[in-house]
Structures are given as structure tokens and as C-alpha cells.
Design a protein around this motif. Structure first.
Motif, mmCIF file in Angstrom:
data_model
loop_
_atom_site.group_PDB
_atom_site.id
_atom_site.type_symbol
_atom_site.label_atom_id
_atom_site.label_comp_id
_atom_site.label_asym_id
_atom_site.label_seq_id
_atom_site.Cartn_x
_atom_site.Cartn_y
_atom_site.Cartn_z
ATOM 1 N N THR A 199 0.781 -0.936 0.180
ATOM 2 C CA THR A 199 -0.314 0.167 -0.198
ATOM 3 C C THR A 199 1.018 1.563 0.343
ATOM 4 O OG1 THR A 199 -1.382 -1.086 1.267
ATOM 5 C CG2 THR A 199 -2.018 1.055 1.233
ATOM 6 N N LYS A 200 0.664 2.115 -1.038
ATOM 7 C CA LYS A 200 1.760 2.917 -1.271
ATOM 8 C C LYS A 200 1.186 4.202 0.036
ATOM 9 C CE LYS A 200 -0.255 6.804 -3.975
ATOM 10 N NZ LYS A 200 -0.624 7.429 -5.042
ATOM 11 N N ARG A 201 2.308 4.721 0.332
ATOM 12 C CA ARG A 201 1.920 5.656 1.555
ATOM 13 C C ARG A 201 2.188 7.162 0.778
ATOM 14 N NH1 ARG A 201 3.041 4.637 6.932
ATOM 15 N NH2 ARG A 201 3.375 6.659 6.638
ATOM 16 N N SER A 202 1.750 8.053 0.837
ATOM 17 C CA SER A 202 2.446 9.571 -0.014
ATOM 18 C C SER A 202 2.469 10.485 1.361
ATOM 19 C CB SER A 202 0.860 10.244 -0.449
ATOM 20 O OG SER A 202 -0.017 10.567 0.168
ATOM 21 N N ASN A 203 2.938 11.513 0.857
ATOM 22 C CA ASN A 203 3.678 12.418 1.707
ATOM 23 C C ASN A 203 2.570 13.748 2.091
ATOM 24 O OD1 ASN A 203 6.076 11.734 1.925
ATOM 25 N ND2 ASN A 203 6.363 12.521 0.153
ATOM 26 N N THR A 204 1.153 13.487 1.922
ATOM 27 C CA THR A 204 -0.512 13.939 2.204
ATOM 28 C C THR A 204 -0.215 14.619 3.268
ATOM 29 O OG1 THR A 204 -0.884 12.859 0.327
ATOM 30 C CG2 THR A 204 -2.679 14.222 1.332
ATOM 31 N N SER A 205 0.155 15.874 4.044
ATOM 32 C CA SER A 205 -1.170 16.196 5.374
ATOM 33 C C SER A 205 -2.014 16.997 5.531
ATOM 34 C CB SER A 205 -0.088 16.884 5.463
ATOM 35 O OG SER A 205 0.608 17.769 5.389
ATOM 36 N N ASP A 206 -2.535 17.208 6.448
ATOM 37 C CA ASP A 206 -3.403 18.245 6.500
ATOM 38 C C ASP A 206 -3.341 19.303 7.988
ATOM 39 O OD1 ASP A 206 -5.358 17.296 4.564
ATOM 40 O OD2 ASP A 206 -6.086 15.775 5.964
ATOM 41 N N VAL A 207 -3.866 20.527 8.219
ATOM 42 C CA VAL A 207 -3.444 21.365 8.719
ATOM 43 C C VAL A 207 -4.679 21.333 9.758
ATOM 44 C CG1 VAL A 207 -3.218 23.211 9.397
ATOM 45 C CG2 VAL A 207 -1.797 23.042 7.578
ATOM 46 N N PHE A 208 -4.654 21.157 11.259
ATOM 47 C CA PHE A 208 -6.058 21.390 11.870
ATOM 48 C C PHE A 208 -6.108 22.202 12.859
ATOM 49 C CE2 PHE A 208 -6.723 17.090 9.425
ATOM 50 C CZ PHE A 208 -7.888 17.350 9.002
ATOM 51 N N HIS A 209 -6.156 23.202 13.056
ATOM 52 C CA HIS A 209 -6.327 23.874 14.093
ATOM 53 C C HIS A 209 -4.721 24.893 14.389
ATOM 54 C CE1 HIS A 209 -10.724 23.569 14.914
ATOM 55 N NE2 HIS A 209 -10.271 22.050 15.386
ATOM 56 N N GLY A 210 -3.848 24.375 13.090
ATOM 57 C CA GLY A 210 -2.544 25.181 13.176
ATOM 58 C C GLY A 210 -1.732 23.995 12.879
ATOM 59 N N GLU A 211 -2.420 22.563 13.309
ATOM 60 C CA GLU A 211 -1.219 21.354 13.679
ATOM 61 C C GLU A 211 -1.274 20.798 12.345
ATOM 62 O OE1 GLU A 211 0.505 20.342 16.214
ATOM 63 O OE2 GLU A 211 0.230 21.470 16.901
#
Length: 94
Positions: free
Chosen positions: A7-19
């Protein structure tokens, strides 16, 4: 198939409340060909592991029994105008 498909892993991220919260599997939320292909591979692997013989074997094992005693029903009880308490109520077997 001896091992589950990669299962590939990407470098995606989200920002929640500045984190910043990494979400390497966010791509699996898409409904595209890549995800459908991954699901087919996962299903094929699962089917190969859980052959009919394996399923029958597991049904015979006491620790996999579906005859599990009723743990009761989780019932919320209002304690005041804004709070609830949660507890188990034992049910009767019919």
C-alpha cells in the motif's frame, strides 16, 4: 499470494487548528481507478487467505464461536440537563 499487496504512502498532510497532521493514506479516499485496483488486490489476497477450508476450520474453533454471551445493551441515562452517563443493561435471553 503470500503477503498482502503493498500500500503506497504519500506525503500528504492536513492542517487542523494550526497543527500539521500527516495523512499518508488520504489517496484511498478517492474513487478512482487506482483505489479500485488496490481494493481488488486486497480482496484477492483476503480470499486467498480465507479459503473455504480456512473459514470452516475457524468456525469449529471455540475462540471464534459466534455463540458469544450477550454483553448487555449500552444505555445512556440523563444525569442532568447536559450530561449523560453510559452503562450496560443486562438483557434476558429468550
Amino acid at each position: 499470494m503470500d503477503n498482502p499487496p503493498e500500500t503506497k504512502r504519500s506525503n500528504t498532510s492536513d492542517v487542523f487548528h494550526g497543527e500539521v497532521v500527516p495523512d499518508p493514506y488520504q489517496w484511498l479516499e478517492n474513487e478512482d481507478e487506482e483505489v479500485h485496483h488496490w481494493v481488488k488486490k486486497q480482496n484477492s489476497y483476503t480470499d486467498s487467505v480465507l479459503s473455504t477450508d480456512t473459514r470452516e476450520f475457524l468456525k469449529e474453533q471455540p475462540e471464534f464461536s459466534t455463540n458469544i454471551p450477550d454483553p448487555g445493551t449500552i444505555t445512556p441515562t440523563k444525569t442532568d440537563t447536559t450530561n449523560y452517563d453510559v452503562g450496560r443493561v443486562k438483557t434476558t435471553q429468550i
